[in-house]
Design a protein around this motif. Structure first.
Motif, short mmCIF file in Angstrom:
data_model
loop_
_atom_site.label_atom_id
_atom_site.label_comp_id
_atom_site.label_asym_id
_atom_site.label_seq_id
_atom_site.Cartn_x
_atom_site.Cartn_y
_atom_site.Cartn_z
N ILE A 299 0.85 -1.20 0.00
CA ILE A 299 0.00 0.00 0.00
C ILE A 299 0.88 1.25 0.00
O ILE A 299 0.61 2.21 -0.75
N ARG A 300 1.93 1.26 0.80
CA ARG A 300 2.82 2.42 0.84
C ARG A 300 3.51 2.62 -0.52
O ARG A 300 3.68 3.74 -1.00
N GLU A 301 3.91 1.51 -1.15
CA GLU A 301 4.59 1.60 -2.45
C GLU A 301 3.67 2.21 -3.50
O GLU A 301 4.08 3.10 -4.25
N ILE A 302 2.43 1.75 -3.55
CA ILE A 302 1.47 2.29 -4.53
C ILE A 302 1.19 3.76 -4.23
O ILE A 302 1.07 4.59 -5.15
N ALA A 303 1.05 4.07 -2.94
CA ALA A 303 0.79 5.46 -2.57
C ALA A 303 1.93 6.37 -3.00
O ALA A 303 1.70 7.48 -3.52
N GLN A 304 3.17 5.95 -2.83
CA GLN A 304 4.33 6.77 -3.24
C GLN A 304 4.35 6.96 -4.75
O GLN A 304 4.63 8.05 -5.25
N LYS A 305 4.06 5.88 -5.49
CA LYS A 305 4.07 5.99 -6.95
C LYS A 305 2.99 6.94 -7.45
O LYS A 305 3.15 7.56 -8.50
N ASN A 306 1.89 7.04 -6.75
CA ASN A 306 0.77 7.87 -7.20
C ASN A 306 0.66 9.18 -6.41
O ASN A 306 -0.39 9.83 -6.46
N ARG A 307 1.74 9.51 -5.68
CA ARG A 307 1.82 10.78 -4.96
C ARG A 307 0.66 10.97 -3.99
O ARG A 307 0.07 12.05 -3.86
N VAL A 308 0.29 9.87 -3.32
CA VAL A 308 -0.71 9.93 -2.25
C VAL A 308 0.03 10.18 -0.94
O VAL A 308 0.95 9.43 -0.61
N PRO A 309 -0.33 11.21 -0.17
CA PRO A 309 0.38 11.51 1.07
C PRO A 309 0.34 10.35 2.05
O PRO A 309 -0.69 9.67 2.20
N ILE A 310 1.45 10.11 2.71
CA ILE A 310 1.58 9.07 3.73
C ILE A 310 1.89 9.76 5.06
O ILE A 310 2.91 10.44 5.18
N VAL A 311 1.01 9.55 6.05
CA VAL A 311 1.18 10.23 7.34
C VAL A 311 1.32 9.18 8.44
O VAL A 311 0.41 8.39 8.64
N PRO A 312 2.44 9.14 9.13
CA PRO A 312 2.58 8.21 10.25
C PRO A 312 1.75 8.64 11.45
O PRO A 312 1.80 9.80 11.86
#
Length: 358
Positions: A299-312
């Motif tokens: 999920i994190r990999e796909i989010a990074q590829k599609n410029r979806v923000p990741i918030v810890p």
């Protein structure tokens, strides 16, 4: 096909139902004989006494006028008709009682099943070769023992009746018609009750034996049970494969939803939950993807590829992970999620803030 020695399992409900539909049911002829005896007993001792008086009066009238019946103009024919009617009035109620009880016994044993196939003629019923095979096959051996046991029981009952009847017969000598008739009625009633009791014992054993033999014939092997399960429920391997394909398709849809997510909340490495929220649509943010360990990493990999923000946010990620997919977040998490989404929207503005290190 499994050997008969392998058929050690009790028949399934489906097998019993199939046998019933094919007309394979338990039918004890001894039970029918018991009902016939009971019907005859009831007819003789309960129905017959009420009909004998009218029958005797009718026959007396016919006999008294026998010499005056004109032979011409149908006189003899009319007298014969009256005699037949008198006889039928005596016989029909008794026969109807016996027939009704026999039908009741048959319907109770079969559960009111009427199988048209059993009425059709079958070659094996009239074939001498098929009859010889049935005899030579040993299937009649238990029936032979049953017949011998029945003969022995009735012989013992008849001996008991005769033993009691001989002293009673000696006391009948010289009696008046009234006491003589009562004595004979009591003796007949006792003999009939003994015969019916013996037949009841035989019928009870026969019903037990017929049911036992019926269930034995329908026994199944473990392979039969497996085949039946596969035919009704489907092959477990096929069902497992279908389940795996459905799970794979659901995972693919979930991963595709990550591309359009608003934000991905992480643990930061063990859990990942993707949320989507569209301003102006209404409703709370919705969970569109979630996973742990390898799935979370994907999920994190796909989010990074599609410029979806990741918030810890470990506490929030663990809490949201327990909720089902496609569900809106509960009210207790509104404030935290609203803060994160507001932060994400600021990031998307020109000159917005930078994401915190992941």
């Amino acid at each position: 096909m499994a050997d008969s020695d392998d058929k050690t399992e009790a028949p399934s409900a489906q097998r019993l139902q199939k046998a019933r539909e094919d007309g394979q049911i338990v039918m004890s002829r001894e039970a029918m004989s018991f009902m016939a005896l009971l019907g005859g007993f009831a007819g003789i001792f309960m129905i017959l006494p009420h009909l004998v008086t009218d029958f005797v009066h009718s026959m007396k009238a016919l006999m008294a006028n026998a010499g005056t019946v004109p032979m011409a103009q149908g006189g003899l024919l009319n007298s014969t008709d009256h005699a037949i009617e008198a006889g039928l009035s005596l016989a029909v109620p008794m026969a109807a009682t016996v027939a009704a009880l026999c039908l009741a016994a048959g319907f109770l044993q079969t559960g009111f099943l009427i199988h048209p196939g059993s009425l059709l003629p079958k070659f094996e019923r009239v074939s001498p070769l098929a009859g010889f095979k049935r005899i030579a096959g040993g299937g009649t051996l238990p029936d032979t023992f049953k017949a011998l046991a029945k003969f022995a029981i009735f012989a013992a009952v008849l001996w008991h009746i005769s033993k009691n009847a001989i002293p009673t017969a000696s006391r009948m000598v010289g009696l008046e018609p009234g006491p003589l008739l009562k004595m004979m009625t009591d003796l007949g009633f006792s003999a009939a009750a003994s015969m019916i009791g013996a037949q009841l014992l035989i019928a009870g054993f026969d019903i037990f034996w017929m049911r036992f033999r019926h269930m034995s014939k329908l026994k199944m092997s473990r392979e039969d049970l497996k085949d039946e399960y596969r035919n009704t429920e489907g092959d477990p391997h096929v069902k497992g494969r279908q389940k795996a394909l459905r799970a794979k398709a659901a995972r693919q849809r979930m991963m595709a939803a990550v591309k359009t997510a608003t934000v991905v909340v992480t643990n930061p490495t063990h859990y990942a939950v993707a949320l989507v929220y569209e301003k102006g649509i209404g409703g709370a943010p919705k969970i569109v993807a979630k996973g742990m360990d390898d799935v979370a990493a994907k999920i994190r990999e796909i989010a990074q590829k599609n410029r979806v923000p990741i918030v810890p946010n470990p506490p929030l990620a663990r809490a949201l992970f327990t909720l089902p997919l496609e569900s809106e977040i509960p009210a207790e998490h509104f404030k935290v999620v609203a803060t994160i989404i507001a932060y994400v929207w600021k990031l998307k503005r020109p000159g917005g803030l930078s994401l915190p290190p992941k």
